[in-house]
Write an enzyme that holds these catalytic residues in place. Sequence first.
Site, short mmCIF file in Angstrom:
data_model
loop_
_atom_site.label_atom_id
_atom_site.label_comp_id
_atom_site.label_asym_id
_atom_site.label_seq_id
_atom_site.Cartn_x
_atom_site.Cartn_y
_atom_site.Cartn_z
N HIS A 139 0.87 -1.19 0.00
CA HIS A 139 0.00 0.00 0.00
C HIS A 139 0.91 1.23 0.00
O HIS A 139 2.02 1.19 0.53
CB HIS A 139 -0.84 -0.06 1.28
CG HIS A 139 -1.85 1.01 1.45
ND1 HIS A 139 -1.54 2.29 1.87
CD2 HIS A 139 -3.20 1.00 1.27
CE1 HIS A 139 -2.64 3.01 1.95
NE2 HIS A 139 -3.67 2.26 1.58
N ASP A 216 3.63 -3.87 8.22
CA ASP A 216 2.41 -3.10 8.07
C ASP A 216 1.25 -4.04 8.40
O ASP A 216 0.90 -4.91 7.60
CB ASP A 216 2.32 -2.58 6.62
CG ASP A 216 0.99 -1.90 6.34
OD1 ASP A 216 0.12 -1.88 7.23
OD2 ASP A 216 0.82 -1.39 5.21
N GLN A 219 -3.99 -4.54 7.68
CA GLN A 219 -5.02 -5.49 7.24
C GLN A 219 -4.97 -6.81 8.00
O GLN A 219 -5.82 -7.68 7.78
CB GLN A 219 -4.89 -5.77 5.73
CG GLN A 219 -5.15 -4.57 4.85
CD GLN A 219 -6.60 -4.07 4.88
OE1 GLN A 219 -7.50 -4.75 5.37
NE2 GLN A 219 -6.82 -2.87 4.37
N LYS A 242 -9.94 0.16 11.33
CA LYS A 242 -10.16 -1.06 10.53
C LYS A 242 -10.51 -2.25 11.42
O LYS A 242 -10.62 -3.37 10.95
CB LYS A 242 -8.91 -1.38 9.72
CG LYS A 242 -8.62 -0.38 8.60
CD LYS A 242 -7.53 -0.89 7.70
CE LYS A 242 -6.88 0.17 6.87
NZ LYS A 242 -7.72 0.74 5.82
N CYS A 382 -4.98 2.48 -3.42
CA CYS A 382 -3.72 3.05 -2.90
C CYS A 382 -2.55 2.09 -3.10
O CYS A 382 -1.69 1.94 -2.22
CB CYS A 382 -3.84 3.44 -1.43
SG CYS A 382 -5.11 4.66 -1.12
N1 C6P Z 1 -6.12 0.74 3.21
C1 C6P Z 1 -8.04 0.36 1.80
O1 C6P Z 1 -9.15 0.63 1.38
P1 C6P Z 1 -4.59 4.18 7.27
O2 C6P Z 1 -5.23 4.95 6.17
O3 C6P Z 1 -3.34 4.86 7.77
O4 C6P Z 1 -5.53 3.82 8.36
O5 C6P Z 1 -4.15 2.78 6.66
C2 C6P Z 1 -3.22 2.77 5.63
C3 C6P Z 1 -3.01 1.38 5.12
C4 C6P Z 1 -1.77 0.79 5.29
N2 C6P Z 1 -1.53 -0.45 4.87
C5 C6P Z 1 -2.48 -1.19 4.29
C6 C6P Z 1 -2.15 -2.59 3.87
C7 C6P Z 1 -3.75 -0.66 4.09
O6 C6P Z 1 -4.69 -1.41 3.51
C8 C6P Z 1 -4.04 0.66 4.50
C9 C6P Z 1 -5.37 1.29 4.26
C10 C6P Z 1 -7.46 1.16 2.95
O7 C6P Z 1 -7.37 -0.56 1.33
C11 C6P Z 1 -7.62 2.62 2.73
S1 C6P Z 1 -6.63 3.22 1.41
#
Ligand code: C6P
Length: 426
Positions: A139, A216, A219, A242, A382
């Site tokens: 991401h 990371d 997910q 999440k 993203c």
């Molecule tokens: N993915 C998706 O719809 P944040 O925005 O900081 O809470 O998370 C960022 C992020 C980092 N790593 C992974 C693997 C992610 O999936 C995400 C966020 C969302 O897939 C929003 S773009």
Amino acid sequence: MGEIKTKAKGPDTPEKFRLDPEVIKADFPILNRIIGDNRLVYLDNAATTQKPESVILALDDYYCKMNSNVHRGLHTLAEESTAAFEETRKKIAAFIGGVRTEEVIYTRNATEAINLVAYSWGRKNIKKGDRIVLTEMEHHANLVPWIALARETGAELKYISINENYRLDLSEIDKIITDNTRLVSITHMSNVLGTVNPVEEIGRAAHRNGALFVVDGAQSAPHMSVDVKAVDADFYAFSAHKMLGPTGIGILYGKESILERMEPFIYGGEMISEVRYDFASWNDLPWKFEAGTPNIAGAVSFSPALDYLSTLGMDNIRDHEVELTAYTIARLSELKSVKIIGPSDTDMRGGAISFVDKDIHPHDLATFLDSRGIAVRAGHHCAQPLMKRLGLTATTRASVYVYNTTEDIDKLIEALKEARRYFCDE
Ligand code: C6P
């Protein structure tokens, strides 16, 4: 604080049981919404999950009864909110495998958590010629901070590639993670492909070469039992929103020995020990990294979200999602025009299921699904480099969670068939 109404067994009864998503649904007020003429089917959980009543009430309760700044006041409200803020930190520390509370840093989200490492550790330790290893499925949150760091320092970026099964190709791992590698940062679970990566194995390769290992977990933390010590992650980043919690609060776990040697990321109030006109020294962990007034309400109302997940049991949540993912893949596979972009087995895979219809643009498909009350995400998620690598510009993505049922998936499939009739005259 709101009661958890689910009939699921308590956190002290870790034996396996099957989740009852229909019972769970009743705890989520938003799932009663009617979109158009249909009851909402929420399948955009990888973007953010819905919140149970207990979390919503906790947020309300905090502002109605406790609102105050933390670590500053001597009055009752300040003491109560500080206690609740720090209690949640303890709960998070237990949730990710029983780490020390000093190792749990509040951030705004997973993105900020990764940036904290890139700025604070990266700017000090990465130099020209060093290697940073990522994967092709990252991401942007775990990509752009390292691209910027490499651009500034002259470090080299190297990527572990994906194979035709949408899994990491680890056959050349020893050629990729070499002794000039200073940092390896990978996603535990892909938000596009659903692939779960073998983090332990990659972590071992990183540490063999003296590299820092960053995971990371945006997910993975919401969907499976995570033990950051078993993974041997030096850093683990995730977001509350999440995993049933509020937006605006994220977590960076970091090993104490590494955090101790790092400089602060943001400077100001609360992160100091002593300040003179020409001098400042830093607070202890974790507050050294928490300058300014934090998201207190967010932290406090994350607590019932963690309770909710613990009550269900992370292993039971994982079992439910494996079952539902298998069902979704099987049902999508009935549609001849649809191709799933991700592993077709559920072994090392999560419930983010991307797909493309050969004749309908993902955005059109998502808009059509919305007209039937079904919320999915469409786009590059993203992960632009991954899309390009796959020869795609976008996918449609359905992603499941604790309250999703096979009926939700049946509605998705029926709507996809209807979309074919609408767009392709079938
Ligand atoms: N993915 C998706 O719809 P944040 O925005 O900081 O809470 O998370 C960022 C992020 C980092 N790593 C992974 C693997 C992610 O999936 C995400 C966020 C969302 O897939 C929003 S773009």
